[in-house]
Scaffold this motif. Structure first.
Motif, short mmCIF file in Angstrom:
data_model
loop_
_atom_site.label_atom_id
_atom_site.label_comp_id
_atom_site.label_asym_id
_atom_site.label_seq_id
_atom_site.Cartn_x
_atom_site.Cartn_y
_atom_site.Cartn_z
N ALA A 95 46.81 45.74 32.60
CA ALA A 95 45.30 44.88 32.64
C ALA A 95 45.84 44.09 33.55
CB ALA A 95 45.27 44.11 31.44
N LEU A 96 45.14 44.24 34.34
CA LEU A 96 44.87 42.92 36.00
C LEU A 96 43.51 42.28 35.37
CD1 LEU A 96 46.56 43.44 38.49
CD2 LEU A 96 44.02 45.21 39.57
N LEU A 97 43.75 41.08 35.87
CA LEU A 97 42.97 40.35 36.06
C LEU A 97 43.12 39.52 37.21
CD1 LEU A 97 44.83 40.50 32.63
CD2 LEU A 97 42.52 39.71 32.21
N GLY A 98 42.06 38.22 37.57
CA GLY A 98 41.86 37.45 38.10
C GLY A 98 40.59 37.06 38.31
N TYR A 99 40.49 36.04 38.97
CA TYR A 99 39.73 34.72 39.48
C TYR A 99 38.39 35.07 40.05
CZ TYR A 99 41.11 31.91 35.22
OH TYR A 99 41.67 31.41 34.11
N ALA A 100 38.61 35.80 41.07
CA ALA A 100 38.20 36.10 42.17
C ALA A 100 39.11 37.54 42.82
CB ALA A 100 38.25 35.25 43.33
N ASP A 101 37.86 38.51 43.96
CA ASP A 101 38.42 39.69 44.17
C ASP A 101 39.55 38.95 45.41
OD1 ASP A 101 36.44 40.82 42.63
OD2 ASP A 101 35.62 41.52 44.10
N ASN A 102 39.01 37.90 46.03
CA ASN A 102 40.30 38.25 47.63
C ASN A 102 41.38 36.56 46.84
OD1 ASN A 102 38.35 35.48 46.70
ND2 ASN A 102 38.17 34.94 49.19
N GLN A 103 41.58 36.71 45.63
CA GLN A 103 42.86 36.36 45.67
C GLN A 103 44.10 36.82 44.85
OE1 GLN A 103 41.97 33.18 42.28
NE2 GLN A 103 40.37 32.06 43.77
N CYS A 104 45.29 36.46 44.42
CA CYS A 104 46.43 37.53 43.91
C CYS A 104 46.29 37.10 41.83
CB CYS A 104 47.47 36.30 44.07
SG CYS A 104 48.65 36.50 43.02
N LYS A 105 46.15 39.00 41.83
CA LYS A 105 46.12 39.71 40.47
C LYS A 105 47.24 38.69 39.79
CE LYS A 105 41.86 40.63 42.04
NZ LYS A 105 41.87 40.04 43.62
N LEU A 106 46.84 38.68 38.40
CA LEU A 106 47.85 38.59 37.23
C LEU A 106 47.30 40.03 36.32
CD1 LEU A 106 49.52 37.01 35.53
CD2 LEU A 106 47.34 36.44 34.04
N MET A 155 32.04 26.95 34.16
CA MET A 155 33.24 26.98 34.55
C MET A 155 32.85 26.94 36.07
SD MET A 155 36.37 29.35 33.87
CE MET A 155 36.09 30.87 35.38
N GLY A 156 33.27 25.95 37.00
CA GLY A 156 33.72 26.08 37.59
C GLY A 156 34.82 26.71 38.44
N ALA A 157 34.70 27.02 39.57
CA ALA A 157 36.09 27.98 41.03
C ALA A 157 36.54 27.44 40.25
CB ALA A 157 35.09 28.25 42.03
N ARG A 158 37.64 28.42 40.15
CA ARG A 158 39.25 28.75 39.68
C ARG A 158 40.07 29.35 40.89
NH1 ARG A 158 39.82 28.49 33.06
NH2 ARG A 158 37.74 27.19 32.93
N ARG A 159 41.02 28.91 41.57
CA ARG A 159 42.06 29.63 41.54
C ARG A 159 43.75 30.12 41.85
NH1 ARG A 159 43.52 26.48 46.49
NH2 ARG A 159 43.17 24.86 45.69
N ALA A 160 44.22 30.63 42.25
CA ALA A 160 45.45 31.28 41.99
C ALA A 160 46.61 30.72 43.01
CB ALA A 160 45.52 32.67 42.12
N LEU A 161 47.36 29.49 42.50
CA LEU A 161 47.73 28.55 43.52
C LEU A 161 49.34 29.03 43.89
CD1 LEU A 161 47.15 25.23 41.55
CD2 LEU A 161 45.60 26.64 44.53
N HIS A 162 50.31 29.61 42.72
CA HIS A 162 51.75 29.11 43.12
C HIS A 162 52.00 29.93 41.88
CE1 HIS A 162 51.31 25.18 42.79
NE2 HIS A 162 52.45 25.50 41.81
N PHE A 163 53.28 30.23 42.26
CA PHE A 163 54.09 30.76 40.61
C PHE A 163 55.70 30.17 41.57
CE2 PHE A 163 57.60 33.46 39.37
CZ PHE A 163 57.51 33.34 37.71
N VAL A 164 56.54 29.63 39.86
CA VAL A 164 57.48 28.66 40.23
C VAL A 164 58.96 29.64 40.55
CG1 VAL A 164 58.42 26.82 39.47
CG2 VAL A 164 56.32 26.63 39.64
N PHE A 165 59.40 29.50 41.14
CA PHE A 165 60.82 30.55 40.68
C PHE A 165 61.80 29.10 40.63
CE2 PHE A 165 58.74 33.26 43.56
CZ PHE A 165 58.84 35.00 42.60
N LYS A 166 62.96 29.29 39.62
CA LYS A 166 63.90 28.33 40.23
C LYS A 166 64.82 28.54 40.78
CE LYS A 166 63.81 26.30 35.79
NZ LYS A 166 62.17 27.29 34.83
#
Length: 312
Positions: free
Chosen positions: A187-198, A1-12
């Protein structure tokens, strides 16, 4: 799996002027880019609406290395019903469950701005303040010096079955599990230490998405998109929008696939290479938004005809 990034969250958002004041003036985010569209998005980026809409990306820095907010505005829709799908929460061991969408961020400047603007603030724990964006979205602001890197810390989703959701996000979508707490159903998850977590928060009941439901977006290498779609088909998981190309006038065309997790949370995966081109900061973003708001006479039209904008 290649690098994945957390990008954005959508608000209406139902009121762009009030929303711009909150995100731009109170939170101190920048208008990264603004785009207008004459018809609904093929991947329902603006929700299940066919008419004219706009997209405004706001954040603390370039989308290459910051998690940002996407504000979608549907002309003619004045408000949306909040559900129990997204929750805002604080860091530092104190957790607040709220039936709304939101983000947690670290910025003493945002706290100071809110006080100067007379915007309601409520201290819910030492140094942690709750505030509310137009539309009812709650935010938690940590009264600490803003991080040099991205100050947006995490987004929290409500889930009905924590174990099932952790399995989906980690086993199928490849997220790293940073923390789990069975007692607190978190639970706390993420794709990288320096990214916004889910953060996933079990609520012990079905998730209500209301009409204000958002969407969380991630990027991956373009060649992985067909593999993600194939995996979801194999595992009999929901695909909301099969792999499709989306055009933005005058900008890069991106490929996306839209998924839904076991609770129906919408997830967008977009090809990273084209998205980096699409998401370049536009120095005219502020002006484009301000001009669009000035040209929007929908409020006056509805008032003249003694009508109210639709409540979705």
């Amino acid at each position: 799996m290649g690098a994945r990034r957390a990008l954005h969250f959508v608000f209406k958002v139902g009121n762009r002027g009030q929303s711009a004041r909150f995100y731009r003036d109170l939170l101190g985010m920048r208008i990264l880019r603004h785009e207008e569209f004459e018809e609904g998005c093929k991947a329902t980026c603006n929700g299940p609406y066919d008419g004219k809409w706009s997209k405004t990306m706001v954040g603390y820095g370039p989308e290459d290395d910051h998690f940002v907010a996407e504000l979608t505005y549907n002309y003619g829709v004045g408000e949306y019903r909040l559900g129990s799908d997204f929750l805002t929460s604080s860091q530092g061991g104190t957790h607040f469950l709220l039936p709304v969408e939101g983000m947690t961020l670290m910025s003493s400047q945002a706290v100071s701005n809110a006080r100067k603007m007379g915007w309601p603030l409520k201290e819910v724990a030492k140094g942690i303040f709750e505030t509310e964006a137009p539309g009812g979205y709650k935010f938690y602001l940590e009264d600490k010096e803003q991080l040099k890197q991205d100050p947006v810390l995490k987004v929290t989703l409500a889930v009905s079955n924590l174990q099932k959701s952790v399995s989906y996000w980690s086993d199928l979508l490849g997220m790293k599990i940073y923390e789990t707490n069975e007692e607190k159903q978190r639970a706390l998850l993420g794709y990288a230490d320096n990214q916004c977590k889910l953060e996933l928060q079990g609520i012990g009941r079905a998730v209500d998405h209301g009409t204000a439901f958002g969407r969380i977006a991630f990027s991956c290498p373009k060649e992985e998109l067909p593999n993600i779609e194939a995996l979801m088909k194999k595992e009999k998981q929901k695909i909301l929008t099969p792999l499709v190309s989306l055009d933005t006038p005058g900008k890069a065309t991106v490929q996306v696939v839209i998924l839904a997790d076991p609770d129906g949370h919408e997830i967008c995966f977009v090809g990273d290479e084209a998205f980096r081109e699409l998401s370049k900061m536009d120095p005219n973003g502020n002006k484009l938004l301000d001009d669009a708001m000035a040209a929007d006479k929908s409020d006056e039209w509805f008032a003249k005809h003694k009508m109210q904008k639709a409540s979705a």
